[in-house]
Design an enzyme around this catalytic site. Sequence first.
Site, PDB file in Angstrom:
ATOM      1  N   PRO A  92       0.832  -1.212   0.000  1.00  0.00           N
ATOM      2  CG  PRO A  92      -0.558  -1.488   1.836  1.00  0.00           C
ATOM      3  CD  PRO A  92       0.720  -1.984   1.233  1.00  0.00           C
ATOM      4  CD  GLU A  93       3.532   2.776  -4.133  1.00  0.00           C
ATOM      5  OE1 GLU A  93       3.571   3.916  -4.623  1.00  0.00           O
ATOM      6  OE2 GLU A  93       3.988   1.785  -4.717  1.00  0.00           O
TER       7      GLU A  93
END
Length: 269
Positions: free
Chosen positions: A2-3
Amino acid sequence: MPELPEVEAVVENLRREGVRGARIRRVDVFHEKITAPQPSGLIHRARRRRIERIGRRGKNIVLGLSGGLWLRVHLGMTGNLRLVPDARFRSMYVRWNAVLDDGRGLALEDSRVLGRIHLYSKDELEGLLAKLGIEPLTPDFRAERVVELARNSRQPVKLFLMDQSRIAGLGNIYAAEALHRAGIDPRREARSISRSRLLKLSHSIETVLRDAVQSALIAYRTPGTPGEAEFFERAVYGREGEPCRVCGARIRRFAQGGRSTYCCFGCQR
Ligand SMILES: [Zn+2]
């Protein structure tokens, strides 16, 4: 992993489902590693506190609790934080869980347990977040600031973009995508890139992240998807050997800083 966009979608989803105002009845730690290096007992101080605020800084989720304490969640590679309708029923990957007064659960799922949840005082949290760089999608993120930061960096530009102390929230995927949109070779030393191309890069970072936030939100609201930004059409990342949609050249993959980098040498120089 996840960014910024996926973390933003997690936060937006929690807001939408009404986590704010809920009171934590009890905290369960199912895997000691999830609170490391803090002693796992510390997190129980979140008990009987109300969740007053929910926000994001870079890839961090921050939950403000009554009484001046804060929870910070980092999702690592495989983490997800979500509300479950009944805290008694949980998936095998729930590593940490807060049982809310109304019986719902705030569950931190993480198959690989590389994510973390920590409890901090306001000062401690501010000290940690102050180490993060400028925040994209806020007024703090100005093109001139990106130019200035790049001027002082000898790093290859892709690693520069992923350096959380300079720009917060970009990871391997969206750094590669932003560089493709800006037409910049990821190996270029950041400080060697011209001002006009850095201005373009700054714009690309914002458009890539905006698009990815939208697709992450759609993914979240579509049943059966894990909440990753799979609706985002990647131009280079994960497309080794496939033709570039802009110029038709084959997308190449190579290692940079121990990670895979994807690039089109037809349009990235
Ligand atoms: Zn191309």
